[in-house]
Enzyme design. Sequence first.
Site, mmCIF file in Angstrom:
data_model
loop_
_atom_site.group_PDB
_atom_site.id
_atom_site.type_symbol
_atom_site.label_atom_id
_atom_site.label_comp_id
_atom_site.label_asym_id
_atom_site.label_seq_id
_atom_site.Cartn_x
_atom_site.Cartn_y
_atom_site.Cartn_z
ATOM 1 C CE1 TYR A 1 -3.396 -13.101 11.941
ATOM 2 C CE2 TYR A 1 -1.226 -14.109 11.722
ATOM 3 C CZ TYR A 1 -2.019 -12.982 11.877
ATOM 4 O OH TYR A 1 -1.444 -11.751 11.980
ATOM 5 N NE ARG B 1 -1.786 -1.802 3.257
ATOM 6 C CZ ARG B 1 -2.094 -2.208 4.482
ATOM 7 N NH1 ARG B 1 -3.324 -2.120 4.905
ATOM 8 N NH2 ARG B 1 -1.168 -2.695 5.272
ATOM 9 C CG ASP C 1 -1.122 -12.569 3.743
ATOM 10 O OD1 ASP C 1 -0.875 -11.354 3.793
ATOM 11 O OD2 ASP C 1 -1.350 -13.249 4.768
#
Length: 342
Positions: free
Chosen positions: A153, A30, A76
């Site tokens: 996660y 980003r 990712d």
Amino acid sequence: MELTNDLFLRAARGEAVERTPVWLMRQAGRILPEYRAVRGRLSGFKELVSTPELACEVTLQPVDLLGVDAAIIFSDILVIPEAMGLDYEMIEKKGPWFEKTVASEADLNQLREADPEEGLHYVLEAIRLTKQELNGRVPLIGFAGAPWTIFCYMVEGQGSKTFSKARKMLQQQPALSHRLLDLITRSTIRYLKAQIEVGADLVQVFDSWAGILGPHLYRTFALPYLQQICDAIQEAPITVFAKGAYYALPELGQLDCQVIGLDWCMDVAQARAAVGPEKSLQGNLDPSLLYAPKPDLKRAVKIMMDDFGSRGHIANLGHGVYPDTDPEQVKFFIQTVKEHKF
Ligand code: CP3
């Protein structure tokens, strides 16, 4: 394919280099308006990750626009839980979210060992394409999450400040925890080998949540699995980045890997003493220094470079570059590293 610029790989192997190579964790993302333009045309992050042509395009952006000495494949760490059977979503401004998580033996029995050729073919295709497009300009880094971070996660189902659910599982269901960590490790080894086979020149293992375990639990639930990965990957150099695990640096120094990543809270001289003289070190500028006025940033880079020395260092930040960082500051950081004189 001969590499035109192999500074990164030579530094990783501890060889003498004309100048210290530099890249940034999270460089493909980003901070670049060019990334946001591609991303804006799409339904979301996952479309970008799963479309090889687009993943390749944004992987190349920092090489073309910033002048880094290595590319890192745009993907990712969460593609591994997905290939094992837990789908994730990337929610805008919130982060990852898993509908199913692992809480019991029954949940674990639903999972499979990831088969990279099947569940992760899109990453392998993106690596193949990117290698072609790079045409030897700089090396390409492949990566995966470390078993402990992926476990976080899969148990938690989303980000967390404390990952207390994941740590609860270590305390209450240690045998189940080890079974899950073992399955993640086997999946990760196959995945990293597949990335190297299609062209990754080095692979990095991100243990982003290492810092919340402490020495005892890290020795029990993290290091043995990192060791299995390092022992299994002999086809290319490997970097282990265990954020916050300053307490484990002596053990990390014993792993069969070439590079240890340091975060910015680690003192370079102390880290070097703990890791020993053999391995290369990567890091470790505080990412917030990219918000500083240029003279302050320049001073900090000079101190960092002199602390690490001219051999066995890959310049980087101590964690991923923050999304609101000005690309001009990133360019200045890279230029300052490149112009440094020892
Ligand atoms: O480094 C690179 O430029 C390559 C691409 C890369 C991404 N994620 C793209 C991404 C890499 C190497 C990662 C690793 C990753 N992913 C880690 C380990 C490194 C670290 O930062 O500690 C972790 C913990 C994740 C999990 C993850 N992915 C989270 C928690 C989030 C949301 C928060 C955030 O950082 O945005 C993501 C999303 C993600 N991964 C984005 C990118 C570019 C932002 C998505 C977007 O809005 O475009």
